[in-house]
Design an enzyme around this catalytic site. Sequence first.
Site, short mmCIF file in Angstrom:
data_model
loop_
_atom_site.label_atom_id
_atom_site.label_comp_id
_atom_site.label_asym_id
_atom_site.label_seq_id
_atom_site.Cartn_x
_atom_site.Cartn_y
_atom_site.Cartn_z
N ASP A 10 53.49 -3.11 -97.18
CA ASP A 10 53.62 -4.58 -97.14
C ASP A 10 53.32 -5.17 -98.50
OD1 ASP A 10 54.06 -4.34 -94.37
OD2 ASP A 10 51.91 -4.29 -94.02
N ASP A 70 51.82 1.61 -101.07
CA ASP A 70 51.59 0.64 -100.01
C ASP A 70 52.95 0.18 -99.48
OD1 ASP A 70 50.33 -1.31 -98.35
OD2 ASP A 70 50.52 -2.80 -99.94
#
Length: 172
Positions: free
Chosen positions: A11, A9
């Site tokens: 963020d 991922d």
Amino acid sequence: MAQKRLLVDMDGVLADTYQQFFRLESNITGKKIERENVIGVSEADAFPNYLSYIHKAGFFRDAPVIENAIEVMKKLNNVYDIFIVSSAMEFPNSLREKYDWLQEHFPFLHWKQIILCGSKIPVQGDILIDDHFKNLDYFKKTTLLYTQPHNMGRDKGHQRVNNWKEIESILL
């Protein structure tokens, strides 16, 4: 033997979006929110102006890199079939900003290793590193929950990692 596919991922795992929220809250409203006051609270509830921040031009582009992420990702990239998987369709500015941010901070990743999508559900691999349960809970293989204030106090069966050095010790 084929390399394992590692999905990472962006963020809250590579990009320190919490620092963006803290900075904007302080600069725009004059209120200083302390990290310990947002533990176990969703980002939307922790930051009153959450929606205006994430729609603000530059929010995703200007986020600082989480400590040690670049160095560890370089090492992982030599061992795993890495893909950055980030939800980017919901916020109009984020698609371009996330791509540009990755090109600046992770230039060793090829554009073919970047998946900017709406939902992460159809994307599968061997390992997923994410800070949100909504992405980890559906994943069928190994999950690493990257610690952020919003997920503290709950694990839901995912292996928790607190920083990139821990990820390095687990995966390398």
